[in-house]
Structures are given as structure tokens and as C-alpha cells.
Design a protein around this motif. Structure first.
Motif, PDB file in Angstrom:
ATOM      1  N   GLY A 163       0.812  -1.214   0.000  1.00 25.62           N
ATOM      2  CA  GLY A 163       0.000   0.000   0.000  1.00 25.62           C
ATOM      3  C   GLY A 163       0.842   1.259   0.000  1.00 25.62           C
ATOM      4  N   MET A 164       1.977   1.222   0.713  1.00 23.40           N
ATOM      5  CA  MET A 164       2.876   2.375   0.703  1.00 23.40           C
ATOM      6  C   MET A 164       3.505   2.549  -0.669  1.00 23.40           C
ATOM      7  SD  MET A 164       2.861   4.272   3.346  1.00 23.40           S
ATOM      8  CE  MET A 164       4.119   5.303   2.610  1.00 23.40           C
ATOM      9  N   TYR A 165       3.797   1.448  -1.356  1.00 18.54           N
ATOM     10  CA  TYR A 165       4.337   1.560  -2.716  1.00 18.54           C
ATOM     11  C   TYR A 165       3.302   2.195  -3.650  1.00 18.54           C
ATOM     12  CZ  TYR A 165       8.813  -0.755  -2.006  1.00 18.54           C
ATOM     13  OH  TYR A 165      10.104  -1.031  -1.608  1.00 18.54           O
ATOM     14  N   VAL A 166       2.036   1.834  -3.502  1.00 15.68           N
ATOM     15  CA  VAL A 166       0.976   2.457  -4.311  1.00 15.68           C
ATOM     16  C   VAL A 166       0.972   3.967  -4.085  1.00 15.68           C
ATOM     17  CG1 VAL A 166      -1.545   2.720  -4.487  1.00 15.68           C
ATOM     18  CG2 VAL A 166      -0.520   0.436  -4.516  1.00 15.68           C
ATOM     19  N   ILE A 167       1.017   4.382  -2.825  1.00 19.64           N
ATOM     20  CA  ILE A 167       0.998   5.810  -2.499  1.00 19.64           C
ATOM     21  C   ILE A 167       2.242   6.517  -3.046  1.00 19.64           C
ATOM     22  CG2 ILE A 167       1.120   7.452  -0.580  1.00 19.64           C
ATOM     23  CD1 ILE A 167      -0.614   5.425   1.037  1.00 19.64           C
ATOM     24  N   CYS A 168       3.407   5.916  -2.847  1.00 16.12           N
ATOM     25  CA  CYS A 168       4.666   6.536  -3.287  1.00 16.12           C
ATOM     26  C   CYS A 168       4.765   6.612  -4.810  1.00 16.12           C
ATOM     27  CB  CYS A 168       5.858   5.765  -2.724  1.00 16.12           C
ATOM     28  SG  CYS A 168       6.076   5.931  -0.943  1.00 16.12           S
ATOM     29  N   VAL A 169       4.346   5.562  -5.497  1.00 13.76           N
ATOM     30  CA  VAL A 169       4.401   5.562  -6.969  1.00 13.76           C
ATOM     31  C   VAL A 169       3.422   6.583  -7.522  1.00 13.76           C
ATOM     32  CG1 VAL A 169       3.928   4.197  -9.046  1.00 13.76           C
ATOM     33  CG2 VAL A 169       5.273   3.206  -7.182  1.00 13.76           C
ATOM     34  N   ALA A 170       2.212   6.648  -6.971  1.00  9.30           N
ATOM     35  CA  ALA A 170       1.230   7.636  -7.431  1.00  9.30           C
ATOM     36  C   ALA A 170       1.761   9.057  -7.234  1.00  9.30           C
ATOM     37  CB  ALA A 170      -0.086   7.455  -6.682  1.00  9.30           C
ATOM     38  N   GLU A 171       2.387   9.301  -6.093  1.00  8.59           N
ATOM     39  CA  GLU A 171       2.941  10.627  -5.822  1.00  8.59           C
ATOM     40  C   GLU A 171       4.060  10.966  -6.804  1.00  8.59           C
ATOM     41  OE1 GLU A 171       4.381  13.153  -1.932  1.00  8.59           O
ATOM     42  OE2 GLU A 171       4.941  11.023  -2.026  1.00  8.59           O
ATOM     43  N   ALA A 172       4.954  10.012  -7.049  1.00 11.21           N
ATOM     44  CA  ALA A 172       6.066  10.256  -7.977  1.00 11.21           C
ATOM     45  C   ALA A 172       5.561  10.529  -9.393  1.00 11.21           C
ATOM     46  CB  ALA A 172       7.005   9.053  -7.976  1.00 11.21           C
ATOM     47  N   LEU A 173       4.552   9.788  -9.829  1.00  6.59           N
ATOM     48  CA  LEU A 173       3.992   9.990 -11.174  1.00  6.59           C
ATOM     49  C   LEU A 173       3.340  11.366 -11.285  1.00  6.59           C
ATOM     50  CD1 LEU A 173       2.476   6.437 -11.758  1.00  6.59           C
ATOM     51  CD2 LEU A 173       4.399   7.426 -12.999  1.00  6.59           C
ATOM     52  N   CYS A 174       2.626  11.783 -10.242  1.00  8.53           N
ATOM     53  CA  CYS A 174       1.983  13.102 -10.282  1.00  8.53           C
ATOM     54  C   CYS A 174       3.016  14.224 -10.258  1.00  8.53           C
ATOM     55  CB  CYS A 174       1.015  13.250  -9.111  1.00  8.53           C
ATOM     56  SG  CYS A 174      -0.529  12.354  -9.352  1.00  8.53           S
ATOM     57  N   GLU A 175       4.097  14.006  -9.545  1.00  5.26           N
ATOM     58  CA  GLU A 175       5.166  15.013  -9.562  1.00  5.26           C
ATOM     59  C   GLU A 175       5.718  15.192 -10.971  1.00  5.26           C
ATOM     60  OE1 GLU A 175       7.812  13.505  -6.603  1.00  5.26           O
ATOM     61  OE2 GLU A 175       6.826  14.572  -4.949  1.00  5.26           O
ATOM     62  N   ARG A 176       5.818  14.081 -11.708  1.00  5.82           N
ATOM     63  CA  ARG A 176       6.305  14.166 -13.093  1.00  5.82           C
ATOM     64  C   ARG A 176       5.271  14.818 -14.009  1.00  5.82           C
ATOM     65  NH1 ARG A 176      11.413  12.009 -14.369  1.00  5.82           N
ATOM     66  NH2 ARG A 176      12.472  12.048 -12.355  1.00  5.82           N
ATOM     67  N   VAL A 177       3.986  14.564 -13.752  1.00  2.00           N
ATOM     68  CA  VAL A 177       2.948  15.261 -14.528  1.00  2.00           C
ATOM     69  C   VAL A 177       3.107  16.766 -14.339  1.00  2.00           C
ATOM     70  CG1 VAL A 177       0.464  15.737 -14.650  1.00  2.00           C
ATOM     71  CG2 VAL A 177       1.259  13.379 -14.554  1.00  2.00           C
ATOM     72  N   ARG A 178       3.319  17.163 -13.110  1.00  2.00           N
ATOM     73  CA  ARG A 178       3.450  18.594 -12.798  1.00  2.00           C
ATOM     74  C   ARG A 178       4.714  19.187 -13.430  1.00  2.00           C
ATOM     75  NH1 ARG A 178       3.436  19.501  -6.652  1.00  2.00           N
ATOM     76  NH2 ARG A 178       1.201  19.948  -6.790  1.00  2.00           N
ATOM     77  N   ALA A 179       5.808  18.455 -13.392  1.00  2.00           N
ATOM     78  CA  ALA A 179       7.095  18.985 -13.867  1.00  2.00           C
ATOM     79  C   ALA A 179       7.267  18.857 -15.375  1.00  2.00           C
ATOM     80  CB  ALA A 179       8.242  18.268 -13.156  1.00  2.00           C
TER      81      ALA A 179
END
Length: 212
Positions: A163-179
Motif C-alpha cells: 500500500g505504501m508503494y501504491v501511495i509513493c508511486v502515485a505521488e512520484a507519477l503526479c510530480e512528473r505530470v506537474r514537472a
């Protein structure tokens, strides 16, 4: 007694939920749903027009729904057809109730009309992700087919951090969407030590939002 510790948007975290996050323990629907709610309302609020996060309970309903008409009524208010990226947390439970033993992340890309599946146990949830994707095709792709690709994903080194990997991967992907304007998972950043650190950060966030 299992008192409510945090009430945030549509999420409620009780003492027993927070204890899972303090862990090291397997995260439930409520904790992952809270994280997605926080991403949507706070952390990535600026991406709201292009990104949406589907709660684990809704994803489970989508996977298990047997009636397309019922599913249509349920999904209509979510406005999925206008989102460029749709994030879903997939559970390996086979019925409507909460439970299961493993989480993975499913992401729909509208621009290329495909699903990307990130599984920290290398494909353990593939069949469940495909069921969710198949149910969503009618609402995301105008009824056409959308291929599902198993993506490279950091591997968990224990039995409880999916579950933590799901949260961390989702966060990393959204950071890339933003950047960069698109989700791309950075290499070698989501390590076991990083995931442990993130678990502690989420604990501190929950404490900062807790009732006083």
C-alpha cells in the motif's frame, strides 16, 4: 473504543487505521483512500482538471459490478471522460467487501488510450487490474479497447508495504505530470528506505491533521 482521529474531506481515519500506518503493517482501504483524497485536495490540487484519484472502495465496486447500467450511474458523477490521467488502487480481494492481501496501482492514460499497471510484487495483481480496466473501457475509451501494460515498478522487500508503494508511486507519477506534463516513474528513487521514510512522513501528516 475506536475513535475518529482525522476527518478530512470524504475520508475518516480511526485509531485502528492510524495504527496500521504507524506499522509496519499492511494498509487498508481507509488509509490509501485518505492519501488519494489528500493528493486530490491538497498536494496536487493544481492538477485537478487533468488528474483524478479513485478511492479503493470505488475501485473494488467497479471490479465486482455485474450490471453495466448500475456502474454507469455510479461513475457518471466522477467526470472521468474529461480527465487525462485516472489513478486507481487495485486490491486482490475477489468480492465487494474490504479485505485482500495485496495492493497495486492502475493508471489510465487518455492521450495514448492505455492502462499502465505498477505492481510492487511483479504482476501479482495482474488479473485484478485487467478486470478493473475492462470494466472501465466503456467509460474511458468510448467503448473501445485499451491495452494494459505491466510497467517496471520498484519491488517491495517485505509482506506489508504494498500500500505504501501504491501511495509513493502515485505521488512520484503526479510530480512528473506537474514537472514534465506526463507521468513517468523516475528510476531508483523509490527504495525500501524511501518507503519507510514516507510512512513516517504520512504519520506526521495525520498527526498534524488530527483532532485536538
Amino acid at each position: 473504543m475506536n475513535p475518529v482521529v482525522v476527518s478530512y474531506q470524504d475520508s475518516l481515519l480511526r485509531r485502528s487505521d492510524v495504527a496500521l500506518l504507524e506499522g509496519p503493517l499492511w494498509l487498508n482501504d481507509q488509509v490509501i483512500g485518505f492519501a488519494f483524497e489528500y493528493f486530490s485536495s491538497e498536494r496536487f490540487a493544481d492538477l485537478k482538471e487533468s488528474v483524478t484519484f479513485i478511492s479503493p472502495e470505488v475501485t473494488q465496486f467497479i471490479k465486482c459490478a455485474s450490471c453495466p447500467e448500475e456502474l454507469a450511474l455510479f461513475l457518471e458523477p466522477l467526470g472521468l471522460s474529461s480527465r487525462r490521467w485516472v489513478f486507481l488502487a487495485v486490491n486482490d480481494n475477489s468480492n465487494q467487501t474490504a479485505g485482500g492481501t495485496h495492493w497495486s496501482l492502475l493508471l489510465y492514460h487518455r492521450g495514448s488510450n492505455h492502462f499502465a499497471h505498477y505492481d510492487s510484487q511483479s504482476g501479482g495483481n495482474a488479473a485484478h487490474a485487467r478486470r478493473v480496466a475492462h470494466k472501465l473501457e466503456a467509460f474511458l475509451c468510448g467503448g473501445g479497447a485499451a491495452p494494459l501494460e505491466e510497467e517496471q515498478c520498484p519491488s517491495q522487500q517485505n509482506s506489508y508495504d504494498c500500500g505504501m508503494y501504491v501511495i509513493c508511486v502515485a505521488e512520484a507519477l503526479c510530480e512528473r505530470v506537474r514537472a514534465e506534463g506526463g507521468p513517468r516513474l523516475p528510476g531508483n528513487t523509490i527504495t525500501p528506505a524511501y518507503v519507510t521514510q514516507k510512512r513516517a512522513e504520512w504519520c506526521r501528516l495525520v498527526q498534524s491533521l488530527a483532532f485536538h
